[in-house]
Design a protein around this motif. Sequence first.
Motif, mmCIF file in Angstrom:
data_model
loop_
_atom_site.group_PDB
_atom_site.id
_atom_site.type_symbol
_atom_site.label_atom_id
_atom_site.label_comp_id
_atom_site.label_asym_id
_atom_site.label_seq_id
_atom_site.Cartn_x
_atom_site.Cartn_y
_atom_site.Cartn_z
ATOM 1 N N PRO A 1 0.754 -1.167 0.102
ATOM 2 C CA PRO A 1 -0.111 -0.153 -0.034
ATOM 3 C C PRO A 1 0.763 1.170 -0.033
ATOM 4 O O PRO A 1 1.725 1.252 0.552
ATOM 5 N N LEU A 2 0.176 2.230 -0.659
ATOM 6 C CA LEU A 2 1.306 3.682 -0.824
ATOM 7 C C LEU A 2 0.705 4.382 0.406
ATOM 8 O O LEU A 2 1.323 5.549 0.793
ATOM 9 N N MET A 3 -0.529 4.211 1.266
ATOM 10 C CA MET A 3 -0.753 4.967 2.184
ATOM 11 C C MET A 3 -1.920 4.014 3.278
ATOM 12 O O MET A 3 -2.574 3.129 2.642
ATOM 13 N N ALA A 4 -1.695 4.478 4.363
ATOM 14 C CA ALA A 4 -2.392 3.745 5.553
ATOM 15 C C ALA A 4 -3.175 5.005 6.370
ATOM 16 O O ALA A 4 -2.525 5.968 6.762
ATOM 17 N N ILE A 5 -4.619 4.736 6.647
ATOM 18 C CA ILE A 5 -5.132 5.686 7.642
ATOM 19 C C ILE A 5 -5.471 5.015 8.878
ATOM 20 O O ILE A 5 -6.356 4.153 8.909
ATOM 21 N N VAL A 6 -5.194 5.596 9.924
ATOM 22 C CA VAL A 6 -5.123 4.743 11.231
ATOM 23 C C VAL A 6 -6.109 5.750 11.826
ATOM 24 O O VAL A 6 -6.154 6.863 12.056
ATOM 25 N N GLY A 7 -7.309 5.053 12.333
ATOM 26 C CA GLY A 7 -8.539 5.326 12.829
ATOM 27 C C GLY A 7 -8.517 5.749 14.172
ATOM 28 O O GLY A 7 -9.199 5.298 15.028
ATOM 29 N N GLU A 8 -7.238 6.400 14.678
ATOM 30 C CA GLU A 8 -7.297 6.796 16.169
ATOM 31 C C GLU A 8 -7.910 8.088 16.426
ATOM 32 O O GLU A 8 -7.708 9.000 15.572
ATOM 33 N N PRO A 9 -8.330 8.324 17.542
ATOM 34 C CA PRO A 9 -9.303 9.537 17.860
ATOM 35 C C PRO A 9 -8.300 10.743 17.938
ATOM 36 O O PRO A 9 -7.770 11.017 19.198
ATOM 37 N N THR A 10 -8.294 11.562 17.013
ATOM 38 C CA THR A 10 -7.401 12.713 17.076
ATOM 39 C C THR A 10 -8.148 14.074 16.730
ATOM 40 O O THR A 10 -7.634 15.033 16.433
ATOM 41 N N SER A 11 -9.539 13.959 16.993
ATOM 42 C CA SER A 11 -10.307 15.121 16.796
ATOM 43 C C SER A 11 -10.212 15.497 15.425
ATOM 44 O O SER A 11 -10.238 16.868 14.962
ATOM 45 N N LEU A 12 -9.923 14.597 14.416
ATOM 46 C CA LEU A 12 -9.777 14.821 12.936
ATOM 47 C C LEU A 12 -8.740 15.646 12.484
ATOM 48 O O LEU A 12 -8.452 15.852 11.395
ATOM 49 N N GLY A 13 -7.760 15.756 13.649
ATOM 50 C CA GLY A 13 -6.373 16.417 13.388
ATOM 51 C C GLY A 13 -5.463 15.208 12.952
ATOM 52 O O GLY A 13 -5.499 13.974 13.187
ATOM 53 N N ILE A 14 -4.509 15.686 11.997
ATOM 54 C CA ILE A 14 -3.245 14.946 11.683
ATOM 55 C C ILE A 14 -2.289 14.682 12.533
ATOM 56 O O ILE A 14 -1.789 15.574 12.923
ATOM 57 N N THR A 15 -2.154 13.237 12.743
ATOM 58 C CA THR A 15 -1.076 12.860 13.735
ATOM 59 C C THR A 15 -0.056 12.296 12.954
ATOM 60 O O THR A 15 -0.486 11.130 12.704
ATOM 61 N N TYR A 16 1.225 12.568 12.772
ATOM 62 C CA TYR A 16 2.172 11.833 12.050
ATOM 63 C C TYR A 16 3.087 11.257 12.887
ATOM 64 O O TYR A 16 4.041 10.495 12.278
ATOM 65 N N ARG A 17 3.164 11.402 14.178
ATOM 66 C CA ARG A 17 4.000 10.554 15.098
ATOM 67 C C ARG A 17 3.470 10.787 16.444
ATOM 68 O O ARG A 17 2.781 11.511 16.744
ATOM 69 N N HIS A 18 3.726 9.681 17.367
ATOM 70 C CA HIS A 18 3.340 9.760 18.639
ATOM 71 C C HIS A 18 4.605 9.681 19.615
ATOM 72 O O HIS A 18 5.792 9.204 19.205
ATOM 73 N N LYS A 19 4.592 10.006 20.692
ATOM 74 C CA LYS A 19 5.613 9.985 21.743
ATOM 75 C C LYS A 19 5.665 8.217 21.954
ATOM 76 O O LYS A 19 4.930 7.715 21.883
ATOM 77 N N GLY A 20 6.956 8.053 22.294
ATOM 78 C CA GLY A 20 7.203 6.512 22.799
ATOM 79 C C GLY A 20 6.577 6.365 23.833
ATOM 80 O O GLY A 20 6.171 7.140 24.723
ATOM 81 N N ILE A 21 6.261 5.118 24.373
ATOM 82 C CA ILE A 21 5.887 4.572 25.508
ATOM 83 C C ILE A 21 6.870 3.636 26.505
ATOM 84 O O ILE A 21 7.207 2.712 25.762
ATOM 85 N N GLY A 22 7.013 3.784 27.654
ATOM 86 C CA GLY A 22 7.835 2.877 28.457
ATOM 87 C C GLY A 22 6.906 2.568 29.852
ATOM 88 O O GLY A 22 6.142 3.321 30.159
ATOM 89 N N VAL A 23 7.008 1.178 30.242
ATOM 90 C CA VAL A 23 6.204 1.032 31.492
ATOM 91 C C VAL A 23 7.086 0.398 32.472
ATOM 92 O O VAL A 23 8.099 -0.437 32.303
ATOM 93 N N ILE A 24 7.238 0.935 33.591
ATOM 94 C CA ILE A 24 7.927 0.350 34.861
ATOM 95 C C ILE A 24 6.814 -0.025 35.791
ATOM 96 O O ILE A 24 5.810 0.408 36.346
ATOM 97 N N VAL A 25 6.985 -1.348 36.492
ATOM 98 C CA VAL A 25 6.258 -1.949 37.361
ATOM 99 C C VAL A 25 7.253 -1.981 38.994
ATOM 100 O O VAL A 25 8.164 -2.457 38.810
ATOM 101 N N VAL A 26 6.763 -1.007 39.752
ATOM 102 C CA VAL A 26 7.524 -1.361 41.020
ATOM 103 C C VAL A 26 6.757 -2.420 41.798
ATOM 104 O O VAL A 26 5.455 -2.089 42.171
ATOM 105 N N GLU A 27 7.458 -3.475 42.538
ATOM 106 C CA GLU A 27 6.920 -4.473 43.205
ATOM 107 C C GLU A 27 7.414 -4.502 44.593
ATOM 108 O O GLU A 27 8.607 -4.512 45.047
ATOM 109 N N LEU A 28 6.608 -4.309 45.616
ATOM 110 C CA LEU A 28 7.181 -4.340 46.964
ATOM 111 C C LEU A 28 6.629 -5.489 47.932
ATOM 112 O O LEU A 28 5.190 -5.671 47.786
ATOM 113 N N LYS A 29 7.534 -6.209 48.376
ATOM 114 C CA LYS A 29 7.019 -7.504 48.839
ATOM 115 C C LYS A 29 7.258 -7.377 50.376
ATOM 116 O O LYS A 29 8.311 -6.802 50.990
#
Length: 199
Positions: A1-29
Amino acid sequence: PLMAIVGEPTSLGITYRHKGIGVIVVELKSSLRISSGFQHSSVKKVFKGKQGHSSRPWLGDNALDKAIDFLRSVSSSEGLYIANLEGGHAANIIPGRAELTLLSKAAGDAEGEFSSTRGTLPMFPAKAITDCHESVQLVLKKLMTQVDKTFHPSTITSNFGIAKVQGDTISLTFDFRLLPKQQIKTIFNNLSKILLGKL
C-alpha cells in the motif's frame, strides 16, 4: 500500500507521530502480617476520577493519584499500613476509580503488634507507597526540562495506571510518554537509585 489511515481518535487532526511509551512496575514485598492480638482501626475509602488515555492526561482525572494524596495528608503516612490498594486495569489508561484500605494501631494497645510469623493478612507500610510515587515525580521533574513543541504536551508525562495487591506483594504500574532520545532504561536506573535511598 502507498498509504494507510489509522482511525485513532485525534479530533480529525493529522497526527504523524506519537511519543514513545515505556512501562515500569514497582513491586514491594512485605513479610509483615497482622497478628491475632493486634487492636487496630480500619478505614476504607473509594476515590473517583475520570478515565482517559494517558497520552492526553488533561482529559482524565487519576483516582490512584487521589489515593496517594490522601495518604500524604494523614500524618505523612507514619504508623499507617495498607491492607489493600486497587485501581486501574491498563498502564496507558488513567484509572477512574481506586479503593484503599488502611489499618492503624489502636490507641493504648501496647501488646498487639505486626508479626512476620503470625497472622494471614499481609500489610504494607503506607509511607513506602507514597515514597514510590514521590520518586516517580522526582524523575519526571528532571526530565521535564526537555521540551519538544511538536508534541502536545511538549514534555514527558507519566500515568499511575495500576495498583494491586496479590499475596504478599503490592505492585504499582507507571507508564511514561517519552520524547525522542528519552529512554525508559535511563528512567529505570534513576528511579532505582532514588528508591534504594528511600526504602
